[in-house]
Write a protein that holds these residues in place. Structure first.
Motif, PDB file in Angstrom:
ATOM      1  N   SER A  91     -21.558   5.030   9.382  1.00 49.78           N
ATOM      2  CA  SER A  91     -21.706   6.272   9.855  1.00 49.78           C
ATOM      3  C   SER A  91     -22.691   7.191   9.166  1.00 49.78           C
ATOM      4  CB  SER A  91     -20.299   6.857   9.638  1.00 49.78           C
ATOM      5  OG  SER A  91     -20.117   7.237   8.191  1.00 49.78           O
ATOM      6  N   ARG A 104       0.988  -1.103   0.035  1.00 44.75           N
ATOM      7  CA  ARG A 104       0.122  -0.019  -0.126  1.00 44.75           C
ATOM      8  C   ARG A 104       0.768   1.288  -0.039  1.00 44.75           C
ATOM      9  NH1 ARG A 104      -3.138  -2.426   4.263  1.00 44.75           N
ATOM     10  NH2 ARG A 104      -4.609  -3.748   3.165  1.00 44.75           N
ATOM     11  N   ARG A 158     -10.171  -4.498   2.126  1.00 40.20           N
ATOM     12  CA  ARG A 158     -10.158  -3.347   2.828  1.00 40.20           C
ATOM     13  C   ARG A 158     -11.161  -2.224   2.321  1.00 40.20           C
ATOM     14  NH1 ARG A 158      -6.962  -0.184   6.157  1.00 40.20           N
ATOM     15  NH2 ARG A 158      -6.355   1.882   5.477  1.00 40.20           N
ATOM     16  N   HIS A 159     -11.237  -2.089   1.099  1.00 43.27           N
ATOM     17  CA  HIS A 159     -12.337  -1.459   0.522  1.00 43.27           C
ATOM     18  C   HIS A 159     -13.718  -1.634   0.795  1.00 43.27           C
ATOM     19  CE1 HIS A 159     -14.521   1.337  -2.234  1.00 43.27           C
ATOM     20  NE2 HIS A 159     -14.818   0.372  -2.551  1.00 43.27           N
ATOM     21  N   GLN A 160     -14.070  -2.928   0.956  1.00 46.55           N
ATOM     22  CA  GLN A 160     -15.308  -3.261   1.352  1.00 46.55           C
ATOM     23  C   GLN A 160     -15.480  -3.047   2.965  1.00 46.55           C
ATOM     24  OE1 GLN A 160     -16.313  -7.359   0.924  1.00 46.55           O
ATOM     25  NE2 GLN A 160     -18.271  -7.224   1.578  1.00 46.55           N
ATOM     26  N   MET A 161     -14.633  -3.259   3.654  1.00 47.98           N
ATOM     27  CA  MET A 161     -14.676  -2.849   4.968  1.00 47.98           C
ATOM     28  C   MET A 161     -14.823  -1.448   5.422  1.00 47.98           C
ATOM     29  SD  MET A 161     -11.838  -3.459   8.299  1.00 47.98           S
ATOM     30  CE  MET A 161     -10.922  -2.099   7.581  1.00 47.98           C
ATOM     31  N   LYS A 162     -14.047  -0.691   4.826  1.00 53.42           N
ATOM     32  CA  LYS A 162     -14.044   0.945   4.616  1.00 53.42           C
ATOM     33  C   LYS A 162     -15.448   1.360   4.274  1.00 53.42           C
ATOM     34  CE  LYS A 162     -10.280   1.894   6.670  1.00 53.42           C
ATOM     35  NZ  LYS A 162     -10.204   2.520   7.990  1.00 53.42           N
ATOM     36  N   SER A 163     -15.856   0.819   3.361  1.00 56.97           N
ATOM     37  CA  SER A 163     -17.354   1.295   2.735  1.00 56.97           C
ATOM     38  C   SER A 163     -18.436   0.994   3.514  1.00 56.97           C
ATOM     39  CB  SER A 163     -17.566   0.662   1.109  1.00 56.97           C
ATOM     40  OG  SER A 163     -17.624  -0.664   1.199  1.00 56.97           O
ATOM     41  N   GLN A 164     -18.233  -0.096   4.318  1.00 61.76           N
ATOM     42  CA  GLN A 164     -19.410  -0.638   5.356  1.00 61.76           C
ATOM     43  C   GLN A 164     -19.361   0.431   6.434  1.00 61.76           C
ATOM     44  OE1 GLN A 164     -18.530  -4.790   5.938  1.00 61.76           O
ATOM     45  NE2 GLN A 164     -19.731  -5.349   3.998  1.00 61.76           N
ATOM     46  N   GLU A 165     -18.049   0.552   6.673  1.00 58.80           N
ATOM     47  CA  GLU A 165     -17.767   1.561   7.884  1.00 58.80           C
ATOM     48  C   GLU A 165     -18.587   2.960   7.558  1.00 58.80           C
ATOM     49  OE1 GLU A 165     -13.915   1.813   9.115  1.00 58.80           O
ATOM     50  OE2 GLU A 165     -13.894  -0.236   9.939  1.00 58.80           O
ATOM     51  N   PHE A 166     -18.450   3.257   6.284  1.00 59.80           N
ATOM     52  CA  PHE A 166     -18.678   4.637   5.930  1.00 59.80           C
ATOM     53  C   PHE A 166     -20.381   4.643   5.637  1.00 59.80           C
ATOM     54  CE2 PHE A 166     -20.112   7.339   2.045  1.00 59.80           C
ATOM     55  CZ  PHE A 166     -19.885   8.591   2.669  1.00 59.80           C
ATOM     56  N   GLN A 167     -20.837   3.336   5.325  1.00 60.61           N
ATOM     57  CA  GLN A 167     -22.383   3.215   5.278  1.00 60.61           C
ATOM     58  C   GLN A 167     -23.081   3.446   6.663  1.00 60.61           C
ATOM     59  OE1 GLN A 167     -24.317   3.231   2.645  1.00 60.61           O
ATOM     60  NE2 GLN A 167     -22.594   3.617   1.298  1.00 60.61           N
TER      61      GLN A 167
END
Length: 192
Positions: free
Chosen positions: A133, A72, A122-131
């Motif tokens: 929030s 990364r 990682r993208h899926q985890m972050k997008s789920q956290e965003f949803q």
């Protein structure tokens, strides 16, 4: 009574239950299945715990752990480096980009698959956290709107903001602004 007792003894005598034993041939026992499933999960957790409980302190293990953390930052810094090189030496940058133009399309697909798998989780985890929030923020919206309305009521130009309410003495004092002792003292200081 002897006949009924004999029939009951036939089916349930000697610590047996012929009906249950017959049903067990055609249908799995739910309690036993749940116990086997719980035992399998417990054994899997013990295995995972044993796998991660190993303290890797060798140089090779630390080196591999470091390598796992490199992609990364290397991709991010490499991309920024390309922008800098394009500004510093555009001809060098253009020559490198012409070389990249010669990469065959299947290799680009392979690179896309590797990067997608590497960054996808990682993208899926972050997008789920965003949803999550966003949902929390949307749930707080009515309270925020009510707070803003309450704050606006305190503005000096809002009608009734200085309403003294049922206090008659305070209402009489607000009707005569010249009775302000501090203002009178200040006026007295200015006149001298």
């Amino acid at each position: 009574m002897g006949l009924i007792g004999g029939i009951i003894e036939l089916f349930f005598g000697g610590g047996r239950n012929v009906l249950r034993e017959t049903a067990a041939v055609f249908r799995e026992n739910a309690d036993s299945a749940a116990q086997r499933d719980a035992d399998a999960r417990a054994q899997a957790m013990v295995q995972f715990g044993a796998e991660f409980a190993v303290q890797r302190q060798g140089r090779f293990d630390r080196f591999i752990d470091g390598l796992n953390r490199l992609p990364r930052p290397a991709l991010a810094l490499g991309t920024l480096g390309l922008f800098v090189s394009a500004m510093v030496d555009p001809i060098w940058f253009a020559a490198r980009m012409q070389g990249i133009a010669l990469v065959p399309e299947p290799l680009w697909w392979l690179l896309g698959v590797i990067v997608s798998f590497y960054f996808g989780a990682r993208h899926q985890m972050k997008s789920q956290e965003f949803q999550r929030s966003l949902a929390e923020t949307a749930a707080r919206t009515p309270q925020v709107v009510a707070n803003i309305a309450a704050i606006r009521e305190f503005r000096h130009d809002t009608p009734g903001a200085a309403d003294p309410g049922p206090d008659v003495r305070l209402a009489a004092e607000t009707a005569h602004p010249e009775d302000n002792a501090a203002l009178e003292h200040w006026r007295g200081l200015r006149q001298t």
